[in-house]
Design a protein around this motif. Structure first.
Motif, PDB file in Angstrom:
ATOM      1  N   GLY A 108      -4.472  -0.300  -6.566  1.00 31.93           N
ATOM      2  CA  GLY A 108      -5.595   0.796  -6.968  1.00 31.93           C
ATOM      3  C   GLY A 108      -6.447   0.890  -5.538  1.00 31.93           C
ATOM      4  O   GLY A 108      -7.403   1.584  -5.797  1.00 31.93           O
ATOM      5  N   ALA A 109      -6.193   0.386  -4.359  1.00 33.60           N
ATOM      6  CA  ALA A 109      -7.163   0.484  -3.368  1.00 33.60           C
ATOM      7  C   ALA A 109      -6.709   1.744  -2.675  1.00 33.60           C
ATOM      8  O   ALA A 109      -5.679   2.311  -2.720  1.00 33.60           O
ATOM      9  N   ARG A 110      -7.537   2.299  -1.673  1.00 34.53           N
ATOM     10  CA  ARG A 110      -7.434   3.388  -0.900  1.00 34.53           C
ATOM     11  C   ARG A 110      -6.874   3.030   0.616  1.00 34.53           C
ATOM     12  O   ARG A 110      -7.595   1.870   1.215  1.00 34.53           O
ATOM     13  N   GLN A 162       1.267  -4.280  -6.110  1.00 34.94           N
ATOM     14  CA  GLN A 162       1.299  -5.701  -6.396  1.00 34.94           C
ATOM     15  C   GLN A 162       2.302  -5.809  -7.864  1.00 34.94           C
ATOM     16  O   GLN A 162       2.028  -4.897  -8.684  1.00 34.94           O
ATOM     17  N   SER A 163       3.236  -6.679  -7.621  1.00 34.48           N
ATOM     18  CA  SER A 163       4.013  -6.872  -8.882  1.00 34.48           C
ATOM     19  C   SER A 163       3.566  -7.889  -9.919  1.00 34.48           C
ATOM     20  O   SER A 163       3.742  -7.560 -11.021  1.00 34.48           O
ATOM     21  N   ARG A 205      10.745  -9.405   2.092  1.00 32.19           N
ATOM     22  CA  ARG A 205      11.228  -9.009   3.438  1.00 32.19           C
ATOM     23  C   ARG A 205      10.192  -7.903   3.702  1.00 32.19           C
ATOM     24  O   ARG A 205      10.513  -7.180   4.983  1.00 32.19           O
ATOM     25  N   GLY A 206       9.135  -7.649   3.241  1.00 31.88           N
ATOM     26  CA  GLY A 206       8.096  -6.488   3.923  1.00 31.88           C
ATOM     27  C   GLY A 206       6.727  -6.860   3.334  1.00 31.88           C
ATOM     28  O   GLY A 206       6.443  -7.799   2.745  1.00 31.88           O
ATOM     29  N   LEU A 207       5.968  -5.761   3.498  1.00 35.19           N
ATOM     30  CA  LEU A 207       4.697  -5.878   3.142  1.00 35.19           C
ATOM     31  C   LEU A 207       4.470  -5.084   1.669  1.00 35.19           C
ATOM     32  O   LEU A 207       3.251  -4.582   1.409  1.00 35.19           O
ATOM     33  N   CYS A 208       5.630  -4.894   0.931  1.00 31.45           N
ATOM     34  CA  CYS A 208       5.337  -4.075   0.011  1.00 31.45           C
ATOM     35  C   CYS A 208       4.526  -4.540  -1.110  1.00 31.45           C
ATOM     36  O   CYS A 208       3.496  -3.813  -1.835  1.00 31.45           O
ATOM     37  N   GLU A 209       4.304  -5.836  -1.129  1.00 36.74           N
ATOM     38  CA  GLU A 209       3.215  -6.432  -2.319  1.00 36.74           C
ATOM     39  C   GLU A 209       1.865  -6.153  -1.800  1.00 36.74           C
ATOM     40  O   GLU A 209       1.022  -6.401  -2.831  1.00 36.74           O
ATOM     41  N   VAL A 210       1.416  -5.900  -0.630  1.00 37.26           N
ATOM     42  CA  VAL A 210       0.177  -5.989  -0.186  1.00 37.26           C
ATOM     43  C   VAL A 210      -0.304  -4.982  -1.068  1.00 37.26           C
ATOM     44  O   VAL A 210      -1.683  -4.912  -1.463  1.00 37.26           O
ATOM     45  N   CYS A 211       0.306  -3.660  -1.136  1.00 34.25           N
ATOM     46  CA  CYS A 211      -0.384  -2.758  -1.892  1.00 34.25           C
ATOM     47  C   CYS A 211       0.342  -2.334  -3.154  1.00 34.25           C
ATOM     48  O   CYS A 211      -0.558  -1.880  -4.077  1.00 34.25           O
TER      49      CYS A 211
END
Length: 180
Positions: A87-89, A78-79, A70-76
């Motif tokens: 680990g990105a900035r 990651q499950s 439902r969102g962009l949570c997984e972009v940053c």
């Protein structure tokens, strides 16, 4: 080594032998201190959460679905890597916070007292409201929002950390103490 740390280390007879055992000589350097701390931190694995043990409630399972779909949570966060960070900035889209920050893990996020690298938010509700306001997540119902909050606050929390049991027993940092 900063002078205050050097004075502390000079008065502690046990560190030289420990450094000799770990590094081959008793020399205590800034780099060796950093390596020792990093090695210790790698032992702190919060892997006894309901997510890890397969004991999530139905609501937490729904929250995980919302997290993934439902969102962009997984972009940053990651499950798939089970760390819940890439680990990105990245930027976190706060008006007074223009710098980029390393994506933190969401492990034990329910135990935090302040959120975002600035400590701007005091609750997961505030964090979710922020990410709703910038279009990173949306909900079909209030239940979805509650489920996502339950997943974040509880399904990713290792109870040993919550109870401050080994290996998570340590003094509180000043930043973890609620302001009066």
């Amino acid at each position: 080594v900063p002078p205050a740390l050097a004075r502390f280390l000079d008065g502690a007879a046990t560190y030289g032998p420990l450094f000799r055992e770990a590094f081959g000589t008793s020399a205590i350097t800034r780099e060796r201190i950093a390596m020792a701390l990093a090695s210790y931190e790698r032992t702190l694995v919060p892997d006894q959460s309901p997510f890890d043990l397969g004991t999530m409630t139905n609501r937490q399972q729904l929250g995980f679905q919302v997290f993934q779909d439902r969102g962009l949570c997984e972009v940053c966060h990651q499950s798939a890597n089970r760390l819940f960070t890439d680990g990105a900035r990245r930027t976190i889209f706060l008006p007074e916070h223009r710098r980029v920050v390393k994506t933190p893990t969401l492990r034990n996020v329910g135990l935090r007292r302040r959120y975002m690298s600035s400590g701007e938010f005091a609750s997961l509700d505030e964090v979710l409201a922020h990410y709703e306001s910038v279009g990173f997540v949306s909900f079909h119902s209030p239940l979805e929002r509650l489920a996502l909050k339950d997943f974040l606050a509880n399904a990713l929390t290792d109870p040993r950390a919550g109870r401050r049991e080994p290996p998570f027993d340590r003094p509180l940092l000043g930043s973890e103490i609620r302001p009066p």
